[in-house]
Enzyme design. Structure first.
Site, mmCIF file in Angstrom:
data_model
loop_
_atom_site.group_PDB
_atom_site.id
_atom_site.type_symbol
_atom_site.label_atom_id
_atom_site.label_comp_id
_atom_site.label_asym_id
_atom_site.label_seq_id
_atom_site.Cartn_x
_atom_site.Cartn_y
_atom_site.Cartn_z
ATOM 1 N N SER A 538 31.795 -41.314 -20.206
ATOM 2 C CA SER A 538 32.314 -42.116 -21.306
ATOM 3 C C SER A 538 33.384 -41.308 -22.044
ATOM 4 C CB SER A 538 31.175 -42.563 -22.216
ATOM 5 O OG SER A 538 31.585 -43.595 -23.077
ATOM 6 N N ASP A 624 31.294 -53.046 -17.160
ATOM 7 C CA ASP A 624 31.256 -52.201 -18.347
ATOM 8 C C ASP A 624 32.135 -52.820 -19.437
ATOM 9 O OD1 ASP A 624 31.270 -50.162 -20.232
ATOM 10 O OD2 ASP A 624 31.551 -48.574 -18.761
ATOM 11 N N HIS A 658 27.837 -50.327 -18.682
ATOM 12 C CA HIS A 658 28.200 -48.979 -19.107
ATOM 13 C C HIS A 658 27.154 -47.947 -18.702
ATOM 14 C CE1 HIS A 658 30.645 -46.224 -21.408
ATOM 15 N NE2 HIS A 658 29.623 -45.851 -22.141
#
Length: 686
Positions: A538, A624, A658
């Site tokens: 991330s 995501d 995600h």
């Protein structure tokens, strides 16, 4: 397609102009998710990655079996008391998801549960395996029992896009009620009488911006809009205080908070503002009998704990004043005491404030660890439930006896296969950054490992999120093969307090990247590390892309998971999920030319150069909603076209969000894939 021929992304030049700067993006076409050509390209990349790594399949299977073999597949959590019930969850061998259960409570001591056995009178509230069915992805967004214990509100998602459908179950009869509300966000809160459930919904950018009130048994179309947040920088959420006296509606940006409260026994009433928002002031509240507790940063960078009258919650009187060396993280109010979770010297801690005694802190035995209150739903209690772990101690659940002032170990996660913590060591070292700042590094290694050793260096460094020392079963597959595992606690995270975070954001963001490089250099200079594989996800994926540009020669490989590697393009587009909110973290490049040029100078995608890069593995998910799949897809395409070295691999989960794949066996296989790539890249023979 042969192994020697990776997919070639076509170039379709697309120009954008900002602040007099013209940028040509050859791969912008990959942003069109529903274009068959985009899907075909991602699938071709998957096929190439699978082919290139096919020789690692035996190693992947070995590591998967190691993870599986060390895990007690049929297991259960420590029961938590709430009202007349003990609540717990359990897992069963061969099943991907957990099962939520409860039994009637007798006394204050948790019932003794044995894996694979159910207690007399056990009630299964939710079996996520049944809910998931044959779906490739499944997630629960909320699971909330009404205060009287009769109803369960829960929400489900089958795609990974973080939009859930709310359902309600009668726990006394097992009946599924007709209430069903699609398109909601995480969380929610019950009214005191259990007749009403409050939930949030999101706008087109996935920002939770509305709170609704649903009366059980009525059509969703009749739900009242309670509050709408019109400022695009702010997210909202709703909860119930532990005392069950107040509903709390919180609205917050990255740097500013505003809280509204409502008596929980008056669900149709009007929420009142605790203190109007003021840019840069963050606060949160909890109810403590005849007063509120307020944790805030008004004139207190590391936060201060204050009290406030029930009838005047905006008037704050200091209870724990600000300290330069201690960041106050959270406060929990109980009938006879207050618990403060804090951070000092890069470690977490717990402070107890008795109603009728002097404050004190709980001590823990290891040099590095992570401890936090966990699972304390009862307002009236003489025990504090907390979680504890370190890099060599598996996650542990304790009750802290407030009268005897002693820790009672209730459970330590079993690690099968003969794991012994005494076979491993953990250390805290300090690197010196380019500006002289000392940066902490947490290190785990198996005793007897020859050094320098191949090393995985993990980093994050954004949003004041701290990567605290923690245990990992999967990590043992590296340590037992002679690896060192290290975490670089770089600026931009919160490990050393709020100033640590401030020194790694906005126009000081590059400190995050140079800190990580300094940690890698320290590990080599101190004799810990030979080859270093960098890993992050991330915003930590942004870190990976930045250090690959900054110092590619230091790293033997890079793993970037759901990586935020095209931040400038994303943060320039306010129509994308999360963008406007992100301006408080990165700056606003759309309206501020200084921010634009600074971000452009470190954006991984913008700064790929014609030089030798280490092998890179980028892992992403098609659904995501936080870091869109096309960021790593474009990055890998540009690396292939511009850079030398590699190879550069892209792996896209075509049905996940995600967090990657949702089932535990699926996630173990994904981790086994990544670890096999790391071992191969570091040239560690099986």
């Amino acid at each position: 397609m042969s192994i020697e021929t990776p997919p070639t992304a076509k170039k379709v030049p697309s120009e954008r102009v900002h602040h007099g700067d013209t940028v040509v993006d050859d791969y912008a076409w990959l942003t069109v998710k529903d274009d068959p050509e985009t899907i075909a390209y991602l699938e071709a990349e998957n096929a190439y990655t699978q082919q290139v790594t096919s020789h690692l399949k035996p190693l992947q299977e070995t590591i998967f079996q190691e993870i599986k073999g060390r895990t007690l597949e049929t297991d259960l959590s420590v029961p938590t008391r709430k009202g007349d019930w003990w609540y717990y969850s359990r897992t069963e061998e061969g099943k991907q998801y957990g099962i939520q259960c409860r039994v009637a409570a007798e006394g204050d001591t948790p019932p003794e549960l044995k894996p694979g056995e159910s207690l007399p009178g056990e009630q299964v509230m939710l079996d996520a395996n049944e809910l998931a069915g044959d779906s490739d992805f499944f997630a629960l967004g909320t699971s909330s029992v009404s205060p009287d214990g009769t109803l369960l509100a829960y929400s489900v998602n089958f795609t990974g896009d973080e939009r859930f459908t709310l359902k309600v179950k009668n726990l006394l009869t097992g009946e599924a009620l007709p209430d069903e509300i699609p398109g909601i966000f995480y969380g929610g809160a019950w009214s005191a009488d259990g007749t009403t459930f409050f939930y949030t919904t999101v706008d087109e950018t996935w920002r939770p911006h509305k709170v609704h009130r649903h009366v059980i048994g009525t059509p969703a179309a009749d739900d009242a809009l309670v509050y709408e947040e019109t400022d695009e920088r702010f997210w909202i959420g709703v909860g119930l205080t532990r005392s069950e006296r107040y509903l709390v509606l919180s609205s917050g940006s990255k740097i500013t908070s505003e809280v509204r409260i409502l008596e929980a026994d008056d669900p149709t009433g009007e929420f009142r503002v605790v203190r109007p928002r003021k840019t840069g002031i963050e606060y949160g509240i909890d109810h403590a009998g005849d007063r509120f507790l307020v944790l805030h940063n008004r004139n207190a960078e590391n936060f201060e704990l204050a009290t406030a009258p029930i009838d005047d919650p905006g008037t704050w009187t200091p209870l724990i004043e600000h300290r330069e060396d201690t960041r106050l993280l959270d406060v929990d109010a109980f009938s006879s005491h207050t618990v403060v979770h804090f951070r000092r010297d890069g470690l977490t801690g717990i402070r107890i404030l008795p109603a009728d005694g002097e404050p004190y802190e709980i001590s823990f035995p290891e040099p590095i660890y992570d401890a936090a209150p966990s699972g304390n739903p009862e307002f009236v209690t003489e025990r504090l439930r907390l979680g504890y772990t370190s890099m060599i101690t598996p996650p542990s659940v304790y009750d802290y006896d407030l009268q005897a002032r002693e820790l009672i170990l209730l459970k330590r996660r079993p690690v099968l296969g003969g794991y012994d913590p005494d076979d491993y060591e953990q250390f805290r070292e300090w690197a010196t950054a380019s500006d002289g700042t000392r940066v902490p590094i947490s290190i785990a290694v198996k005793k007897g490992t020859d050094r320098p050793a191949p090393t995985v260096l993990y980093g994050y460094g954004s949003y004041e999120i701290s990567i605290d020392p923690s245990f990992s079963v999967a990590r043992l597959s590296l340590l037992d093969r002679g690896f060192v595992f290290a975490v670089a606690h770089v600026r931009g995270g919160g490990e050393m307090g709020r100033r640590w975070y401030e020194d790694g954001k906005f126009q000081r963001k590059k400190n995050t990247f140079t800190d990580f490089v300094a940690c890698a250099e320290h590990l080599k200079a101190a004799g810990w590390s030979s080859e270093i594989i960098a890993r992050g996800g991330s915003a930590g994926g942004l870190l990976m892309g930045a250090v690959a540009n900054l110092a590619p020669e230091i790293f033997a490989g890079v793993v970037a998971e759901v990586p935020f590697v095209d931040p400038l393009t994303s943060v320039l587009d306010p129509s994308l999920p999360l963008t406007v909110i992100e301006w408080d973290e990165w700056g606003d490049p759309l309206h501020n030319p200084d921010v634009y040029h600074y971000m452009k100078s470190y954006s991984p995608y913008e700064n790929v150069e014609a030089k030798v890069y280490p092998p890179i593995l980028a892992i992403t998910s098609l659904n995501d909603t936080r870091v869109l799949y096309h960021e790593p897809a474009k990055w890998i395409a540009r690396l292939r076209d511009t850079a030398r070295g590699g190879p550069f691999l892209l792996k896209t989960e075509m049905g996940a969000g995600h967090g990657g794949r949702s089932g535990r066996y699926d996630s173990w296989r994904e981790e086994a894939f990544t670890l096999s790539w790391i071992l191969n890249t570091a040239k560690v023979a099986e």
